[in-house]
Design an enzyme around this catalytic site. Structure first.
Site, PDB file in Angstrom:
ATOM      1  N   CYS B  15      29.734  52.539  31.509  1.00  0.00           N
ATOM      2  CA  CYS B  15      29.888  52.805  32.936  1.00  0.00           C
ATOM      3  C   CYS B  15      28.969  51.885  33.729  1.00  0.00           C
ATOM      4  O   CYS B  15      27.834  51.705  33.318  1.00  0.00           O
ATOM      5  CB  CYS B  15      29.532  54.248  33.256  1.00  0.00           C
ATOM      6  SG  CYS B  15      30.842  55.394  32.850  1.00  0.00           S
ATOM      7  N   PRO B  16      29.407  51.367  34.862  1.00  0.00           N
ATOM      8  CA  PRO B  16      30.698  51.647  35.495  1.00  0.00           C
ATOM      9  C   PRO B  16      31.824  50.701  35.103  1.00  0.00           C
ATOM     10  O   PRO B  16      32.893  50.741  35.697  1.00  0.00           O
ATOM     11  CB  PRO B  16      30.365  51.457  36.978  1.00  0.00           C
ATOM     12  CG  PRO B  16      29.371  50.340  36.988  1.00  0.00           C
ATOM     13  CD  PRO B  16      28.570  50.488  35.712  1.00  0.00           C
TER      14      PRO B  16
END
Ligand code: HEM
Ligand code: SF4
Ligand code: SF4
Ligand code: SF4
Lengths: 301, 79
Positions: B15-16
């Site tokens: 992430c992201p």
């Protein structure tokens, strides 16, 4: 709060749910510049303190704060700052409107005198950004999920995202797939409702309450002793009863957790239930219009 | 295993970037086609399918792989 330095005070400001208006912030800035040392301290519970306010300026500072609708915060044996995350009004994960609830709690309980400090916090969901269990009474947004067989496509997503492993999806070969939900394992996190691609999980948002958390000299995690509560009115009755319990049983200077440990969790539970606070509420928990055959209900106690 | 029109593996990113990579793969698909996204347990499985839901794509099947990853089959613009 009195400082190490003689006749100096770190001026604590009353805050609610960690929010402060831009105009108010400007006033805080002015006071820090004019009466402090040009800086503020952000406290661990979403408050602001302006250090180095001189004793002789305290009254002037209070009236300056009042002009912006601000007032000094609480210390000592009473209800402290009500903290909150941004909740459903802002956060996509939020299940309850934490900011609005924090304001209500502040209006009802702030600075109420008690045998010891009493901390209230509101967090919008199981991600627990505001650490409900650290507080004497913490509130967490929760959800009671209800599954609708006719819309479910048996994709299996809810099974893999459910933190309580409360859902088992069997895909089946010839349209004989099924979903089994175990109420007892459900932590009321609402993730199935938020994730289901076809809206087969619907939910009713409510409050999970944690009692007796403390994270100072003594460390103890708040306990959930009641099932999820759906109405705000019931929530306030529970808090009223909890505070009354604390005032009634605590020895002077005793923290809520110590009181409950000494007189017994059963007594707290009994007093909360005795007031018939929850009778109606619990009746409402009966899951509406569900395919009851598919659901493993908790054992009757 | 479900039939699919495209495939992307996001187990190699965190992430992201997970959703960013999956979203770019989805952009290259035509409406109604099915993209298989291979992802890790934990934050990706908690968040990526939900982000696709928010963007109007429909999860139609989740398969748990032997290596602990998931294959999520998503229909473009299926919602
Ligand atoms: C599956 C997708 C995603 C997951 C699971 C995820 C998860 C998270 C988490 C847990 C944090 C908090 C980290 C911390 O503790 O400080 C975070 C922060 C952040 N994320 Fe994501 N995120 C995702 C997608 C995205 C996307 C698509 C973007 C932008 C393109 C993004 C931008 C950010 C930024 C800028 C922060 C830092 C915010 C801050 O420090 O205040 N994220 N993300
Ligand atoms: S506790 Fe939940 S609602 Fe509150 S900020 Fe964290 S994720 Fe959002
Ligand atoms: S996520 Fe929704 S559609 Fe998929 S199995 Fe669960 S309830 Fe059914
Ligand atoms: S509310 Fe949370 S714990 Fe309960 S079934 Fe849904 S995903 Fe699982």
């Amino acid at each position: 709060m009195r400082q190490v330095q003689k006749d100096c005070f770190s001026m604590r400001i009353r805050s609610v749910g960690g929010q402060i208006g831009a105009e108010q912030l400007k006033k805080v800035y002015e006071i820090a510049q004019d009466y402090g040392q040009g800086y503020v301290h952000l406290t661990s519970r979403q408050g602001i303190e302006i250090p180095f306010i001189k004793l002789e300026d305290v009254e002037t500072v209070k009236s300056e704060l009042a002009k912006a609708g601000l007032e000094p915060g609480a210390c000592g044996p009473r209800v402290r700052t009500v903290t909150a995350c941004q909740g459903s009004a802002i956060c996509p994960s939020g299940l309850i409107d934490t900011s609005a609830l924090a304001k209500e709690l502040d209006a009802r309980y702030f600075a109420k005198d008690l045998p010891h400090k009493f901390k209230l916090a509101v967090t919008g969901c199981g991600n627990n950004c505001l650490k409900a269990e650290e507080n004497d009474l913490g509130i967490k947004g929760g959800m009671q999920p209800v599954w609708d067989k006719s819309t479910c496509s048996l994709c299996g997503l809810c099974e893999v995202i459910c933190p309580g492993k409360a859902i088992i999806v069997s895909k089946g070969d010839k349209g004989d797939g099924n979903l089994v939900f175990t109420q007892e394992k459900c932590t009321n996190c609402g993730k199935c409702v938020k994730s289901c691609p076809v809206g087969a999980w619907q939910g009713k948002a409510g409050f999970l309450i944690y009692f007796g958390g403390t994270f100072g000299n003594q460390i103890a995690v708040g306990k959930q002793i009641l099932p999820i509560i759906f109405s705000q009115e019931k929530l306030f009755s529970v808090i009223d009863a909890t505070i009354a319990f604390f005032a009634k049983y605590a020895r002077p200077g005793e923290r809520f957790r110590s009181t409950v440990e000494r007189v017994g969790w059963e007594l707290l539970e009994k007093e909360l239930l005795e007031k018939e606070l929850l009778e109606k509420e619990l009746a409402e928990t009966v899951l509406p219009e569900m395919e009851l055959a598919e659901i493993v209900l908790p054992e009757q106690k | 295993m479900h039939n699919r029109d495209g495939f992307v593996d996001i187990t190699d990113v965190v992430c992201p970037i997970t959703f960013v990579k999956a979203k770019i793969a989805m952009e290259e698909m035509e409406s109604g086609k099915i993209l298989e996204v291979k992802m890790n347990d934990g934050e990706p499985i908690q968040n990526v399918p939900r982000s696709f839901k928010d963007e109007g794509h429909k999860v139609i099947q989740v398969v748990k792989n032997e290596d602990g990853t998931y294959s999520v089959f998503i229909e473009k613009d299926g919602l």
